[in-house]
Design an enzyme around this catalytic site. Structure first.
Site, PDB file in Angstrom:
ATOM      1  N   HIS A  85       0.835  -1.187   0.000  1.00 15.31           N
ATOM      2  CA  HIS A  85       0.000   0.000   0.000  1.00 15.31           C
ATOM      3  C   HIS A  85       0.882   1.254   0.000  1.00 15.31           C
ATOM      4  O   HIS A  85       1.721   1.422   0.898  1.00 15.31           O
ATOM      5  CB  HIS A  85      -0.895   0.051   1.243  1.00 15.31           C
ATOM      6  CG  HIS A  85      -1.662  -1.204   1.488  1.00 15.31           C
ATOM      7  ND1 HIS A  85      -2.066  -1.591   2.752  1.00 15.31           N
ATOM      8  CD2 HIS A  85      -2.118  -2.175   0.642  1.00 15.31           C
ATOM      9  CE1 HIS A  85      -2.730  -2.730   2.675  1.00 15.31           C
ATOM     10  NE2 HIS A  85      -2.773  -3.107   1.401  1.00 15.31           N
ATOM     11  N   TYR A 129       3.160   2.680  13.875  1.00 16.12           N
ATOM     12  CA  TYR A 129       3.590   3.713  12.926  1.00 16.12           C
ATOM     13  C   TYR A 129       2.914   5.051  13.214  1.00 16.12           C
ATOM     14  O   TYR A 129       1.764   5.124  13.641  1.00 16.12           O
ATOM     15  CB  TYR A 129       3.337   3.290  11.472  1.00 16.12           C
ATOM     16  CG  TYR A 129       1.935   2.864  11.132  1.00 16.12           C
ATOM     17  CD1 TYR A 129       1.061   3.726  10.475  1.00 16.12           C
ATOM     18  CD2 TYR A 129       1.482   1.566  11.427  1.00 16.12           C
ATOM     19  CE1 TYR A 129      -0.214   3.332  10.126  1.00 16.12           C
ATOM     20  CE2 TYR A 129       0.204   1.167  11.083  1.00 16.12           C
ATOM     21  CZ  TYR A 129      -0.648   2.055  10.434  1.00 16.12           C
ATOM     22  OH  TYR A 129      -1.917   1.656  10.106  1.00 16.12           O
TER      23      TYR A 129
END
Length: 484
Positions: A68, A131
């Protein structure tokens, strides 16, 4: 025992950096500084302004996610377990399709720029993948993703666990092969105030560049809160603010004072807030009028000391723009571009055989809008250090009377018809005070590799172009002979 240091290692993908984090352990477990803005920026990490922290917990070894490419920057690390990470550059450009792979544990982190495809495969059970991102996730944002198939034959990611034995979602199995991927385009540049003198020059400077959008007041009113709410700021990386209230004398009136502060200060404050919230680079155009002119040559570090309302409102706007981490404040003087200005006034008077009285105790250099626009583009494309830069044309300083004489000469008129007058004698009721010296030090912009053209050369070219345009209705407009 020596404390391990944070280290950074570049990758073949531009802008993507792998970090080794110091991990401090004992019998109880371990501790690490997972994200340290100051230390990481010092090592070259962009000050990317994270706004959201996410955690992907993966219960089983072999869980595989991706590939992605997302419309934001990411800073990835692990809280537990191990992964095999694979990153593919899916941005439009010469490195499209570049692959980088690395095994990561809790001691590793990686910065992934916007548009780089991200995938990972867990090598341990109970792997926690964390993240930071610098934009908030939304369903609308997901529409801007770019995908690549995990099994693409051209990229050929060397998965440690074959994909037919891995845990992969049905959706991730159906993403397109590289040949069918539409590269993620770079974020765009937005020019505000695109119909003014500088805006017109910026249109010419960026002519043919399809990554630049232009907005005049009818398209985007910088004083209207609704315009800010309606704009999709995710599309942009840079905003160039060429809009300003420049009626120096009118700014001394009650109505003009309110307009000057609304446009030159209030609107810039709104733009600065947007730039901080969306990690944009803000280019803001300033003026010599932020100084009182008592210093012969103005450097970028001089503290503002404006004499009138216009200068005060511009100084306030500069202060707001300077809050943005990625900002360029471009300071100019005596601007000349398309439309009404001092040079066109003098050319019209020369054609009429007039004998204007022009002030001879204000000093500076002309700044042609085309060179300001070129200077702005240079700062952006050269990745010059952020901050304030003086951008005027080069050459010896001169007075307004000197400029008028040179215009007369270039127009074939007698320069001796230009007479001189002091600022004090020229002053009229309601006229704004002017700086005595508007000379800007150009050392800093020169040190970036940009050398503004001499003002005398640009003046001759400008007048030649004006004379060659018989349809230019502004050419014969007569204004005050005292500068801006």
């Amino acid at each position: 025992m020596d404390t391990p240091e944070l280290t950074a290692r570049p990758t073949p993908i531009p802008g993507m950096v792998l970090y080794e984090l110091p991990v401090h352990g004992d019998a109880r477990g371990w501790f690490k500084e997972n994200w340290h803005r100051g230390k990481m920026v010092a090592l070259g990490l962009p000050d990317f302004g994270p706004v959201q922290n996410n955690i992907s917990f993966n219960a089983k070894r072999g869980t595989t996610r991706g590939i992605h490419a997302e419309p934001w920057d990411k800073f990835i690390s692990l809280a537990s377990g191990r992964i095999f990470g694979a990153w593919v550059d899916l941005r439009d450009g010469p490195t499209f399709g570049t692959l980088f792979c690395a095994e990561m544990t809790a001691k590793d982190a990686i910065f992934v720029p916007r548009g780089v495809g991200n995938a990972f495969q867990t090598l341990d059970d109970n792997t926690a993948y964390t993240y930071l991102v610098n934009d908030h996730w939304s369903a609308e944002a997901q529409a801007d993703y770019t995908f690549l198939n995990l099994a693409d034959e051209d990229i050929a990611v060397p998965w440690p666990i074959p994909l037919d034995q891995a845990i992969v979602s049905d959706q991730d199995r159906t993403h397109p092969r590289l040949g069918d991927v539409v590269p993620m385009r770079a974020r765009r540049t937005l020019v505000l105030g695109a119909d003014g003198q500088l805006g017109t020059a910026l249109r010419a400077e960026y002519d043919g560049d399809e990554t630049v959008d232009f907005a005049g007041r009818a398209t985007f009113d910088i004083t209207d809160d609704a315009a800010y709410r309606a704009m999709d700021w995710r599309k942009y990386a840079t905003v160039i603010n060429a809009a300003a209230y420049t009626a120096v004398d009118a700014a001394e009136t009650q109505q003009g004072r309110a307009a000057a502060w609304r446009i030159n200060a209030g609107a810039v404050t709104r733009l600065a807030r947007v730039a901080v919230e969306h990690s944009l680079t803000l280019v803001h155009v300033s003026s010599d009028y932020v100084f009182d002119g008592t210093v012969d040559v103005h450097g970028e570090d001089e503290q503002p000391s404006p004499l009138g309302v216009y200068g005060q409102s511009k100084a306030a706007g500069d202060a707001a723009a300077a809050v943005v981490p990625r900002h360029y404040i471009v300071r100019s003087s005596w601007v000349v571009g398309e439309g009404r200005n001092f040079v066109r006034t003098m050319a019209a008077l020369a054609a009429q055989g007039a004998s204007p009285a022009v002030v001879d105790d204000q000093w500076g250099r002309l700044s042609f809008a085309k060179d300001i626009a070129a200077g702005i583009r240079h700062l952006l494309t050269s990745s010059a250090p952020f901050g304030t830069y003086n951008v005027s044309n080069s050459g010896e300083p001169y007075s307004w009377a000197d400029v008028a004489r040179e215009v007369f000469r270039l127009c074939g008129a007698d320069p001796g018809k230009v007479t001189t007058i002091s600022t004090a004698d020229y002053a009229k009721p309601g006229m704004a005070p002017r700086p005595r010296s508007s000379v800007l030090d150009l050392t800093k912009i020169h040190n970036t590799g940009f050398a503004p053209a001499p003002a005398t050369r640009r003046l001759a070219e400008y007048l030649e172009g004006a004379a060659a345009d018989p349809d230019d209705g502004n050419r014969l407009t007569v204004r005050s002979a005292g500068g801006k």
